[in-house]
Design an enzyme around this catalytic site. Structure first.
Site, PDB file in Angstrom:
ATOM      1  N   GLU A 197     -43.393  31.748   1.148  1.00 31.65           N
ATOM      2  CA  GLU A 197     -42.662  30.504   0.857  1.00 31.65           C
ATOM      3  C   GLU A 197     -41.173  30.703   1.161  1.00 31.65           C
ATOM      4  O   GLU A 197     -40.298  30.511   0.297  1.00 31.65           O
ATOM      5  CB  GLU A 197     -42.901  30.041  -0.591  1.00 31.65           C
ATOM      6  N   GLU A 324     -52.483  30.230  -0.121  1.00 26.78           N
ATOM      7  CA  GLU A 324     -52.419  29.844  -1.533  1.00 26.78           C
ATOM      8  C   GLU A 324     -52.888  28.404  -1.638  1.00 26.78           C
ATOM      9  O   GLU A 324     -52.352  27.534  -0.945  1.00 26.78           O
ATOM     10  CB  GLU A 324     -51.004  29.946  -2.099  1.00 26.78           C
TER      11      GLU A 324
END
Ligand code: AHR
Length: 519
Positions: A197, A324
């Site tokens: 991220e 994820e």
């Protein structure tokens, strides 16, 4: 009404023999003379992070624990995970990966530094679970290793050294340090993630900046000894393709040298609002519906990104991962907010199966996904409370779907289908997938997303199929779940059906997932 014979209410696994129902609302044809792509087993990948009780207590209790363990790994959890045939395990994060310094987690455990887990609750991290423990777990589970390296607070040299430590068979100091710490042979590293991220907790970067950082890391953070792990670039979240575009245009040379992947994250939140997500239990049909409707955004995310990949990489060298995903609810009352512990209900099981069916549909490009997270965190397979363990409805779906790992997908034609409409919005009521496993056995999975209405389904089959048997998972309420006092409230029941004249007619209850082997 489903005609039921041979039902024993007290058996753990109830056996149902079901026969033809009159009139179908959904008609599906299995197109057996065509083959789709192989469903990479890594679609069933798992993720574990140094977060809450995900690793400590959930998997690792240490050799001195009263909880039965082998070399520090709890026996109950490891035994249950083995049943899932976990193909690949991503570690150490997540946001934690960008604060993780691998040297803190090697050597004698009582000499390892105590660091601070600044992302997740600000708790002390004793680093007792480190590189050696991770690889021991991976080997116990028979999984592949997917390590996510630290871009946020690490250095390129640190990442390069970690890869050498893990993979070198030489007499280098790093390889010898690994030997001193108890591991003679190098480990196999199948995937290396470069940052996590990076648009958020991993550095708040722009896609262009990350692209340069990625190239720099990918140039030096290489495995040795002939190993060529897949290099995974940290992509975006949601439907935007900006990051995928930037990475593909910015680093074509790296991806053509080495098989690579771009990985997205996408969490399902009932309200769609991270600041007030919705509860994991005690919800009404509004949140049942919004959760399923939100999770189906996965289709648009995949479609949009696959279109960009197809344009830039028609030869399909770069895979699309979702490393994820899963449900994310408000933290349970009484639980530490930073630990992301939540209950898991039949709603989560339906979410899992809907996503699996989607991943199968895009299996040509979607080569890996990792549900967040394996134990005690978010949409977990397993929940623990000290020495107690319970298997969640999501666990049962993963187990029921094992036959799809590395199976060849078979196209389905939906001839007629029903909609599930709530408050003026509609989603498909039934989701289906089919595949032929490595032994040539045809399997089909069906999901009824409706909160309260069963569905009559007719499946057109090849002529030589006479029966279907498998398992059905359903719940007696919208938030039916297992807990430590009642661990078997939501468990699969064995079912079997007879096919007649090349047709399987069945009624699938509301809120349920059905997986069948056709013979
Ligand atoms: O899975 C929990 C967190 O969600 C991960 O650490 C992070 O990558 C994401 O935001």
């Amino acid at each position: 009404m489903i005609p039921i014979r041979n039902i024993s209410c007290c058996a753990l696994f109830v056996s149902l023999v079901l026969s033809r129902v009159a009139g179908a609302d959904t008609r599906i044809e299995i197109v057996v003379d065509q083959q789709g792509p192989v469903i990479n087993k890594d679609i069933y990948g798992q993720f574990m992070e140094h977060l809450g009780r995900g690793i400590y207590e959930g998997i690792w209790v240490g050799e001195d624990s009263d909880i039965p363990n082998t070399n520090g790994f709890r026996n109950d959890v490891v035994g249950a995970l083995k049943e899932l045939h976990v193909p690949v395990l991503r570690w150490p994060g997540g946001c934690f990966a960008d604060q993780y310094h691998w040297r803190d987690g090697i050597g004698p455990r009582d000499e390892r530094p105590v660091t601070l887990n600044k992302n997740w609750g600000g708790v002390s991290e004793n680093n007792h679970f480190g590189t050696h423990e991770y690889f021991e777990l991976v080997e116990i589970l028979g999984a592949d290793a997917y390590v996510n390296i630290n871009v946020g607070t690490g250095t390129i040299g640190e990442a390069a050294d970690w890869l050498e430590y893990m993979t070198s068979d030489s007499e280098s100091s790093l390889a010898n340090l690994r030997r001193t710490n108890g591991r003679e042979e190098p480990w196999q590293v199948s995937h290396v993630g470069i940052g996590n991220e990076t648009w958020g907790c991993g550095g708040t970067m722009t896609p262009e900046y990350y692209t340069s950082v990625f190239k720099h890391y990918a140039t030096f953070a290489k495995a040795t000894g002939g190993q060529e792990p897949v290099v995974v670039a940290s992509g975006f979240s949601d439907e935007s393709t900006e990051w995928t575009e930037a990475i593909l245009t910015g680093v074509p040379d790296i991806f053509s040298m080495n098989y690579g992947a771009i990985s997205h994250h996408f969490y399902t939140i009932p309200s769609g609002d991270f600041s007030n997500k919705g509860a994991s239990t005690g919800f009404g049909e509004d949140e049942w519906f919004s959760t399923l409707s939100n999770t189906l955004r996965m289709r648009h995310i995949i479609e949009a990104n696959v279109a960009v990949l197809d344009e830039h990489d028609p030869e399909n060298n770069v895979a699309f991962y979702v490393d994820e995903w899963g449900t994310w609810y408000d933290v349970e009352e009484g639980e530490t907010p930073g630990f992301l512990y939540q209950q898991n209900t039949i709603r989560d099981a339906v979410v899992a199966a809907l996503n699996m069916n989607l991943f199968h549909e895009y299996a040509e490009r979607v080569q890996m996904t990792n549900i967040a997270q394996m134990v005690n965190v978010l949409q977990a397979m397993i929940l623990t409370d000290e020495e107690q363990m319970v298997l969640t409805p999501t666990y049962h779906v993963y187990k029921m779907y094992v036959p799809f790992q590395d199976a060849t997908s078979i196209p389905l034609k939906i001839r007629e289908d029903s909609k599930y409409t709530y408050d003026g919005e509609s989603i498909p009521k039934v989701s289906a997938t089919a595949a032929q496993n490595k032994n040539g056995k045809l399997h089909i999975a069906l999901v009824n997303s409706h909160a309260s209405a069963p569905e009559n389904i007719e499946v057109e089959l090849p002529d030589d199929i006479g029966s279907a048997s498998g398992q059905l998972l359903t719940g007696d309420s919208l938030d039916a779940r297992n807990n430590f006092d009642e661990p078997a409230r939501v468990i699969p029941v064995d079912v079997s059906y007879l096919a007649e004249e090349g047709r399987l007619s069945l009624s699938i209850p509301a809120r349920s997932v059905l997986v069948l082997k056709l013979e």
